[in-house]
Design a protein around this motif. Sequence first.
Motif, mmCIF file in Angstrom:
data_model
loop_
_atom_site.group_PDB
_atom_site.id
_atom_site.type_symbol
_atom_site.label_atom_id
_atom_site.label_comp_id
_atom_site.label_asym_id
_atom_site.label_seq_id
_atom_site.Cartn_x
_atom_site.Cartn_y
_atom_site.Cartn_z
ATOM 1 N N CYS A 1 0.950 -1.281 -0.129
ATOM 2 C CA CYS A 1 -0.081 0.016 -0.041
ATOM 3 C C CYS A 1 0.955 1.086 -0.023
ATOM 4 O O CYS A 1 2.011 1.360 0.678
ATOM 5 C CB CYS A 1 -1.048 0.093 1.294
ATOM 6 S SG CYS A 1 -2.163 1.506 0.990
ATOM 7 N N GLY B 1 -4.195 -4.226 0.642
ATOM 8 C CA GLY B 1 -3.365 -3.368 0.117
ATOM 9 C C GLY B 1 -3.791 -2.579 -0.653
ATOM 10 O O GLY B 1 -4.957 -1.988 -0.634
ATOM 11 N N SER C 1 -11.597 5.329 -0.711
ATOM 12 C CA SER C 1 -11.522 5.702 0.961
ATOM 13 C C SER C 1 -11.001 7.014 1.027
ATOM 14 O O SER C 1 -9.969 7.228 0.544
ATOM 15 C CB SER C 1 -10.612 4.437 1.396
ATOM 16 O OG SER C 1 -10.967 3.120 1.062
ATOM 17 N N VAL D 1 -13.599 6.210 7.781
ATOM 18 C CA VAL D 1 -13.430 5.789 9.076
ATOM 19 C C VAL D 1 -13.143 6.833 9.883
ATOM 20 O O VAL D 1 -12.154 7.681 9.802
ATOM 21 C CB VAL D 1 -12.274 4.776 9.064
ATOM 22 C CG1 VAL D 1 -12.133 4.111 10.487
ATOM 23 C CG2 VAL D 1 -12.564 3.554 8.109
ATOM 24 N N GLU E 1 -17.563 2.269 11.158
ATOM 25 C CA GLU E 1 -16.951 2.625 12.318
ATOM 26 C C GLU E 1 -15.685 1.616 12.560
ATOM 27 O O GLU E 1 -15.704 0.730 11.891
ATOM 28 C CB GLU E 1 -18.225 1.691 13.412
ATOM 29 C CG GLU E 1 -19.334 2.509 13.797
ATOM 30 C CD GLU E 1 -20.534 1.686 14.525
ATOM 31 O OE1 GLU E 1 -21.467 2.415 14.778
ATOM 32 O OE2 GLU E 1 -20.282 0.503 15.001
ATOM 33 N N LEU F 1 -8.781 -3.737 13.891
ATOM 34 C CA LEU F 1 -8.134 -4.576 12.763
ATOM 35 C C LEU F 1 -6.785 -3.925 12.359
ATOM 36 O O LEU F 1 -6.230 -4.207 11.162
ATOM 37 C CB LEU F 1 -8.939 -4.798 11.561
ATOM 38 C CG LEU F 1 -10.120 -5.605 11.682
ATOM 39 C CD1 LEU F 1 -11.121 -5.246 10.537
ATOM 40 C CD2 LEU F 1 -9.518 -7.102 11.402
#
Length: 378
Positions: free
Chosen positions: A51, A95, A162, A204, A232, A236
């Motif tokens: 990533c 990734g 994202s 997030v 939420e 992780l």
Amino acid sequence: MPVLTPSPLDSDALVAPLPEFALDPQPDAPRLRDSFGRALTDLRISVTDRCNYKCVYCRTGNEGAQFTELPIADYLRMVRLFVSLGIEKVRLTGGEPLLRAGLVEMVAELAQLRAAYSKDGTPCAAGAEGRPLDIALTTNGHLLESLAAPLKAAGLTRITVSMDAVDPETFASITRVPRSFDRVLAGVRAAQAAGLGPIKINCVLLRGFNDSQIEPFAEFSRREGVIVRFIEWMPLEEDRTWKPDTVVTLDEIVARLNRWRPNCSTPAGLVELPPHAASETARRFTFADGVGEIGIIAPVSRPFCGHCSRIRITSDGSIRTCLFSQSDHDLYAEMRRGRSDRELAQYIRRVVLRKEARHHIGEPGFEKPSRNMVHIGG
Ligand code: SAM
């Protein structure tokens, strides 16, 4: 949530023959179901463990890729097997999937596949052409500006980007990459222009860090014509920083947006929208004038495991039956042993019977999963 009753599992014989599925994949075989009766229709496949962002709530910032990646042809074989068993939606993730060479060609191959089961769950008749797959991608958007049009042309159906802030400085402090906001915004606009809209934007929220962005994201949804989905935060992350207090819950987000007034001609207040499907993970809302869409995904405060239809393949070719699984099932090792498609299909059916009933976030004795989000594929 429906009550889930487990059935006993044979833990030693994942590849032992299953007489009832002996001719898998075959047109009249039952579709893939777990031991609780949930049909699995949604496959998420990570095509790289690398990533280019180091989002603070996801990664430590010190570690790189931890798992290998496979030839695209091997991922395609896995997807074909899953599709023959009932998968209808394939989401490419990582990734960061846009780092992966051969991604556009992979999408073009996926676009040739057809669902093996009709909408009512019955197998498609021999010779009948099933529906095209729903092919989606989750990306941080950093490399999207130039890839959006080729991905669309190759057959990509949907895209989720994202973005954890619309304030550029906050954004860069999350991704730990300077000027990242402008790159991602250009990617989102390129995806809209390429016809991949409406784009979903996943955010997030972390209390005290980017929760100031709730109302600006509502404005962003209205202005850019995108669906903003607040998620939420789940335990992780690579670090061990998750605390229940840091999670910004569905109830809080709804309360904040109910107080927010989009403009002087529109009254304050969210208007709830109906779910698209029973397995929909997001509660959906718009505003009084119908402009903008907000989704809220609440795996922590309102778990939706009872409707879970998902299964995952990691970049190194292991099956994960739940984000919170304590172990993987090494499908690639079975392939390397020279198993036939029929044997691999049996293996997949066996693995799926072990899918967990639900996660245990926030419960006493909760154990962190064996992999973090970035190494699973969200
Ligand atoms: N690199 C791609 C991206 O950024 O979308 C795909 C992989 S990323 C792991 C997939 C999604 O997982 C992102 O939307 C990210 O925000 C989300 N995510 C990562 N860690 C998370 C966590 N602990 N809880 C909830 N979502 C998380």
